[in-house]
Design a protein around this motif. Structure first.
Motif, mmCIF file in Angstrom:
data_model
loop_
_atom_site.group_PDB
_atom_site.id
_atom_site.type_symbol
_atom_site.label_atom_id
_atom_site.label_comp_id
_atom_site.label_asym_id
_atom_site.label_seq_id
_atom_site.Cartn_x
_atom_site.Cartn_y
_atom_site.Cartn_z
ATOM 1 N N HIS A 103 22.970 11.902 -56.678
ATOM 2 C CA HIS A 103 22.283 11.618 -55.251
ATOM 3 C C HIS A 103 21.136 10.909 -55.448
ATOM 4 O O HIS A 103 20.802 10.212 -54.554
ATOM 5 N N SER A 105 20.397 8.608 -57.543
ATOM 6 C CA SER A 105 20.561 7.235 -57.766
ATOM 7 C C SER A 105 20.895 6.607 -56.590
ATOM 8 O O SER A 105 20.390 5.705 -56.101
ATOM 9 N N VAL A 106 21.883 7.244 -55.685
ATOM 10 C CA VAL A 106 22.619 6.825 -54.441
ATOM 11 C C VAL A 106 21.176 6.537 -53.375
ATOM 12 O O VAL A 106 21.319 5.517 -52.809
ATOM 13 N N HIS A 107 20.432 7.417 -53.429
ATOM 14 C CA HIS A 107 19.387 7.508 -52.490
ATOM 15 C C HIS A 107 18.034 6.890 -52.905
ATOM 16 O O HIS A 107 17.337 6.126 -51.869
ATOM 17 N N PRO A 110 19.192 2.941 -55.239
ATOM 18 C CA PRO A 110 20.583 2.229 -54.741
ATOM 19 C C PRO A 110 20.903 1.083 -55.622
ATOM 20 O O PRO A 110 22.199 1.041 -55.806
ATOM 21 N N ILE A 113 23.415 1.804 -58.615
ATOM 22 C CA ILE A 113 24.730 1.962 -58.208
ATOM 23 C C ILE A 113 25.602 0.852 -57.588
ATOM 24 O O ILE A 113 26.731 0.524 -57.885
ATOM 25 N N SER A 117 28.719 -0.935 -59.639
ATOM 26 C CA SER A 117 29.968 -1.116 -58.809
ATOM 27 C C SER A 117 30.363 -2.305 -58.892
ATOM 28 O O SER A 117 31.556 -2.734 -58.878
ATOM 29 N N SER A 175 32.106 8.081 -56.289
ATOM 30 C CA SER A 175 31.969 6.845 -56.234
ATOM 31 C C SER A 175 32.493 6.389 -54.730
ATOM 32 O O SER A 175 31.471 5.434 -54.225
ATOM 33 N N TYR A 177 31.871 8.331 -52.044
ATOM 34 C CA TYR A 177 30.707 8.714 -51.152
ATOM 35 C C TYR A 177 29.636 7.561 -51.318
ATOM 36 O O TYR A 177 28.906 7.252 -50.224
ATOM 37 N N SER A 178 29.220 6.918 -52.299
ATOM 38 C CA SER A 178 28.419 6.165 -52.587
ATOM 39 C C SER A 178 28.880 4.644 -52.010
ATOM 40 O O SER A 178 27.857 3.965 -51.384
ATOM 41 N N ARG A 179 30.083 4.423 -51.516
ATOM 42 C CA ARG A 179 30.589 3.343 -50.818
ATOM 43 C C ARG A 179 30.829 3.298 -49.501
ATOM 44 O O ARG A 179 31.410 2.612 -48.956
ATOM 45 N N TYR A 188 26.704 15.183 -48.285
ATOM 46 C CA TYR A 188 27.000 14.981 -50.034
ATOM 47 C C TYR A 188 26.912 16.629 -50.343
ATOM 48 O O TYR A 188 27.853 16.895 -51.060
#
Length: 210
Positions: A103, A105-107, A110, A113, A117, A175, A177-179, A188
């Protein structure tokens, strides 16, 4: 800084490691901004403030550039894991830390990620890139395998849980979720709570996402 601009640190010469870090950072920034297909060596060189010949000295091939970027990602993820140490944690606590780190890393970062990817997707079509990226992606999966295996052993997770299948379910869900790019959404907290409930032996230990 371009080649004809003065060095901001007079008398200081960059080491090879510093130069490679700068190249990796520039490549990652470009991939994040315009995608992997828009990555050009001349743009990387311009951002670092070096000429093409110097860039090719450090990364003579496409594969060398990808390997450098992949290693920089690996070091970032390693540093993140060290900030949130797993030492002395139960399997369930470690699973939750993995969720926290992802979480974050995604927010918060970013770029990590998005770049990861993009390179993994490229690796599906390019065997040379795939050979570089597969170990990094599989290492992430194997961390979950280890958590689930130990959790089955100590009774935290269901006794019939298959650690490899559970790892694929988990990394696939994270993965995806991140996309998220369509109107379809799930929070999340709800996602990770459902994952916990799918694997845990004692439902009372599961978090309430509300």
């Amino acid at each position: 800084m371009h080649q004809d601009q003065p060095c901001p640190f007079p008398g200081k010469r960059e080491s090879g490691d510093e130069r490679r870090l700068a190249i990796a950072a520039a490549a990652r920034a470009i991939i994040f901004e315009v995608g992997l297909e828009g990555l050009r060596t001349r743009d990387i060189a311009a951002r670092v403030g070096i000429n093409i010949a110097t860039l090719h000295y450090h990364v003579p091939t496409k594969e060398a550039l990808v390997a450098l970027v992949a290693d920089s990602l690996r070091q970032e993820f390693k540093a993140q894991a060290q900030r949130n140490t797993r030492a002395g944690r139960s399997p369930l606590e470690q699973l939750r830390l993995e969720f926290v780190d992802f979480h974050e890393s995604v927010h918060d970062t970013p770029e990590l990620i998005v770049v990861l990817s993009a390179l993994i997707e490229k690796g599906r079509r390019d065997p040379a890139i795939g050979a570089i990226m597969t170990p990094l992606y599989d290492y992430w999966r194997l961390q979950f395998v280890d958590i689930f295996r130990r959790g089955v052993s100590d009774g935290t997770f269901r006794p019939d849980l298959d650690p490899h299948a559970a790892a694929l379910i988990t990394t696939g869900a994270l993965s995806d979720y991140s996309r998220q790019w369509t109107s379809f959404r799930a929070s999340y907290e709800q996602l990770t709570a459902e994952l916990e409930r799918a694997f845990i032996a004692n439902p009372s230990l599961s978090k309430d996402p509300s």
